[in-house]
Design a protein around this motif. Structure first.
Motif, PDB file in Angstrom:
ATOM      1  N   VAL A   1       0.834  -1.130  -0.355  1.00  0.00           N
ATOM      2  CA  VAL A   1       0.287   0.080   0.004  1.00  0.00           C
ATOM      3  C   VAL A   1       0.880   1.415  -0.087  1.00  0.00           C
ATOM      4  O   VAL A   1       1.823   1.569   0.923  1.00  0.00           O
ATOM      5  CB  VAL A   1      -0.974  -0.100   1.305  1.00  0.00           C
ATOM      6  CG1 VAL A   1      -0.554  -0.188   2.173  1.00  0.00           C
ATOM      7  CG2 VAL A   1      -1.852   1.139   1.492  1.00  0.00           C
ATOM      8  N   ASN A   2       0.843   2.227  -1.318  1.00  0.00           N
ATOM      9  CA  ASN A   2       1.352   3.349  -0.646  1.00  0.00           C
ATOM     10  C   ASN A   2       0.325   4.489  -1.351  1.00  0.00           C
ATOM     11  O   ASN A   2       0.537   4.424  -3.184  1.00  0.00           O
ATOM     12  CB  ASN A   2       2.353   2.374  -1.874  1.00  0.00           C
ATOM     13  CG  ASN A   2       3.875   3.816  -2.893  1.00  0.00           C
ATOM     14  OD1 ASN A   2       3.453   5.438  -2.587  1.00  0.00           O
ATOM     15  ND2 ASN A   2       5.475   3.743  -2.490  1.00  0.00           N
ATOM     16  N   ASP A   3       0.039   5.156  -0.648  1.00  0.00           N
ATOM     17  CA  ASP A   3      -0.767   6.599  -1.694  1.00  0.00           C
ATOM     18  C   ASP A   3       0.412   7.384  -2.477  1.00  0.00           C
ATOM     19  O   ASP A   3      -0.282   7.192  -3.834  1.00  0.00           O
ATOM     20  CB  ASP A   3      -0.998   6.782  -0.504  1.00  0.00           C
ATOM     21  CG  ASP A   3      -2.039   7.027   0.327  1.00  0.00           C
ATOM     22  OD1 ASP A   3      -2.716   5.619   0.078  1.00  0.00           O
ATOM     23  OD2 ASP A   3      -2.323   7.099   1.185  1.00  0.00           O
ATOM     24  N   ARG A   4       1.209   7.114  -2.505  1.00  0.00           N
ATOM     25  CA  ARG A   4       2.038   8.165  -4.255  1.00  0.00           C
ATOM     26  C   ARG A   4       1.924   7.417  -5.630  1.00  0.00           C
ATOM     27  O   ARG A   4       2.105   7.609  -5.538  1.00  0.00           O
ATOM     28  CB  ARG A   4       3.713   8.415  -3.414  1.00  0.00           C
ATOM     29  CG  ARG A   4       4.074   9.125  -4.465  1.00  0.00           C
ATOM     30  CD  ARG A   4       5.854   9.037  -4.537  1.00  0.00           C
ATOM     31  NE  ARG A   4       5.858  11.008  -3.403  1.00  0.00           N
ATOM     32  CZ  ARG A   4       6.359  11.407  -2.784  1.00  0.00           C
ATOM     33  NH1 ARG A   4       7.125  10.458  -2.102  1.00  0.00           N
ATOM     34  NH2 ARG A   4       6.829  12.463  -2.554  1.00  0.00           N
ATOM     35  N   ARG A   5       2.161   5.654  -5.466  1.00  0.00           N
ATOM     36  CA  ARG A   5       1.876   5.247  -6.304  1.00  0.00           C
ATOM     37  C   ARG A   5       0.504   4.884  -6.399  1.00  0.00           C
ATOM     38  O   ARG A   5      -0.053   4.510  -7.998  1.00  0.00           O
ATOM     39  CB  ARG A   5       2.460   3.703  -5.656  1.00  0.00           C
ATOM     40  CG  ARG A   5       2.576   2.921  -7.035  1.00  0.00           C
ATOM     41  CD  ARG A   5       2.687   1.542  -6.755  1.00  0.00           C
ATOM     42  NE  ARG A   5       2.232   0.933  -6.074  1.00  0.00           N
ATOM     43  CZ  ARG A   5       2.136  -0.406  -4.648  1.00  0.00           C
ATOM     44  NH1 ARG A   5       3.007  -0.181  -4.560  1.00  0.00           N
ATOM     45  NH2 ARG A   5       1.345  -0.536  -3.780  1.00  0.00           N
ATOM     46  N   TYR A   6      -0.128   4.988  -5.955  1.00  0.00           N
ATOM     47  CA  TYR A   6      -1.672   4.927  -5.769  1.00  0.00           C
ATOM     48  C   TYR A   6      -2.303   6.139  -6.688  1.00  0.00           C
ATOM     49  O   TYR A   6      -2.773   6.344  -7.748  1.00  0.00           O
ATOM     50  CB  TYR A   6      -2.534   4.757  -4.818  1.00  0.00           C
ATOM     51  CG  TYR A   6      -3.761   5.181  -4.673  1.00  0.00           C
ATOM     52  CD1 TYR A   6      -4.437   3.745  -4.999  1.00  0.00           C
ATOM     53  CD2 TYR A   6      -4.587   5.559  -5.426  1.00  0.00           C
ATOM     54  CE1 TYR A   6      -5.355   3.442  -5.094  1.00  0.00           C
ATOM     55  CE2 TYR A   6      -6.735   5.449  -5.065  1.00  0.00           C
ATOM     56  CZ  TYR A   6      -7.061   4.543  -5.419  1.00  0.00           C
ATOM     57  OH  TYR A   6      -7.823   4.591  -5.844  1.00  0.00           O
ATOM     58  N   ALA A   7      -1.549   7.879  -6.255  1.00  0.00           N
ATOM     59  CA  ALA A   7      -1.934   8.953  -7.048  1.00  0.00           C
ATOM     60  C   ALA A   7      -1.212   8.677  -8.453  1.00  0.00           C
ATOM     61  O   ALA A   7      -1.940   8.612  -9.141  1.00  0.00           O
ATOM     62  CB  ALA A   7      -1.723   9.755  -6.707  1.00  0.00           C
ATOM     63  N   GLU A   8       0.094   8.391  -8.632  1.00  0.00           N
ATOM     64  CA  GLU A   8       0.907   8.502  -9.818  1.00  0.00           C
ATOM     65  C   GLU A   8      -0.240   7.445 -10.793  1.00  0.00           C
ATOM     66  O   GLU A   8      -0.359   7.771 -12.269  1.00  0.00           O
ATOM     67  CB  GLU A   8       2.158   7.524  -9.557  1.00  0.00           C
ATOM     68  CG  GLU A   8       2.901   8.723  -9.165  1.00  0.00           C
ATOM     69  CD  GLU A   8       4.458   8.130  -8.746  1.00  0.00           C
ATOM     70  OE1 GLU A   8       4.381   6.697  -9.118  1.00  0.00           O
ATOM     71  OE2 GLU A   8       5.005   9.277  -8.131  1.00  0.00           O
ATOM     72  N   ASN A   9      -0.754   5.792 -10.500  1.00  0.00           N
ATOM     73  CA  ASN A   9      -1.081   4.934 -11.339  1.00  0.00           C
ATOM     74  C   ASN A   9      -2.499   5.599 -11.792  1.00  0.00           C
ATOM     75  O   ASN A   9      -3.273   5.691 -12.855  1.00  0.00           O
ATOM     76  CB  ASN A   9      -1.207   3.749 -10.654  1.00  0.00           C
ATOM     77  CG  ASN A   9      -0.044   3.080 -10.238  1.00  0.00           C
ATOM     78  OD1 ASN A   9       0.989   3.073 -11.032  1.00  0.00           O
ATOM     79  ND2 ASN A   9      -0.369   1.462  -9.999  1.00  0.00           N
ATOM     80  N   TYR A  10      -3.479   6.003 -10.670  1.00  0.00           N
ATOM     81  CA  TYR A  10      -4.885   6.863 -11.081  1.00  0.00           C
ATOM     82  C   TYR A  10      -5.202   7.363 -12.298  1.00  0.00           C
ATOM     83  O   TYR A  10      -5.039   7.476 -13.393  1.00  0.00           O
ATOM     84  CB  TYR A  10      -5.177   7.220 -10.273  1.00  0.00           C
ATOM     85  CG  TYR A  10      -6.719   7.306  -9.755  1.00  0.00           C
ATOM     86  CD1 TYR A  10      -7.968   6.527 -10.761  1.00  0.00           C
ATOM     87  CD2 TYR A  10      -7.586   8.662 -10.197  1.00  0.00           C
ATOM     88  CE1 TYR A  10      -8.834   6.596 -11.215  1.00  0.00           C
ATOM     89  CE2 TYR A  10      -8.367   9.108 -10.535  1.00  0.00           C
ATOM     90  CZ  TYR A  10      -9.914   8.329 -10.700  1.00  0.00           C
ATOM     91  OH  TYR A  10     -10.646   8.426 -10.802  1.00  0.00           O
TER      92      TYR A  10
END
Length: 157
Positions: free
Chosen positions: A55-64
């Motif tokens: 779980v990684n919010d930075r990666r989540y934002a980039e992927n989205y």
């Protein structure tokens, strides 16, 4: 059931939820709390998943932003990420990396929805407008690009 067993269950549930799809920390916390885990069990499970990079919010934002950025406005992307609990800093970083020209994106989406060049009737204009508005584009930008599309690619009556 002892505390250690509940923590293991919370960790397993977190990993199961993350195996299905990427989730924000906030989203994962909410899922675990709905499953009946305590706040401390939930925090332990989130920290456990974070420690492995699951779980990684930075990666989540980039992927989205990369996946939805060709379909939604910057405002809609920002709103979605903030609603998911992504920190504003990560949201703005992801949006900055994705330097999409919204006018060009609107034109591309108009082409996609309208098909081959033709003069659009009022009902079709409203349908295309509604499609773009649902994706978060501003009214002024949509009408400007619809007018430009009609003048440059459509057949004027």
């Amino acid at each position: 059931m002892d505390v250690g067993q509940r923590i293991r269950q919370a960790r397993q549930k977190a990993l199961k939820k993350l195996a299905v799809r990427d989730r924000s920390e906030k989203e994962l916390r909410e899922l675990l709390m709905r499953e009946g885990f305590s706040e401390s069990e939930t925090e332990d499970a989130v920290e456990y998943a974070r420690s492995f990079g699951y779980v990684n919010d930075r990666r989540y934002a980039e992927n989205y932003v990369m996946s939805a950025g060709r379909k939604k406005s910057r405002a809609a992307l920002r709103s979605f990420l903030l609603e998911k609990g992504i920190p504003a800093e990560y949201t703005e970083e992801a949006l900055a990396e994705f330097a999409e020209d919204e006018s060009g994106l609107i034109r591309e989406l108009i082409r996609k929805k309208s098909g081959p060049p033709h003069a659009m009737e009022e009902a079709e204009l409203r349908r295309v407008y509604a499609y773009l508005a649902r994706r978060g584009f501003s009214s002024g930008d949509i009408w400007r690009e619809l007018k430009n599309f009609q003048e440059t690619e459509g057949y004027s009556d």
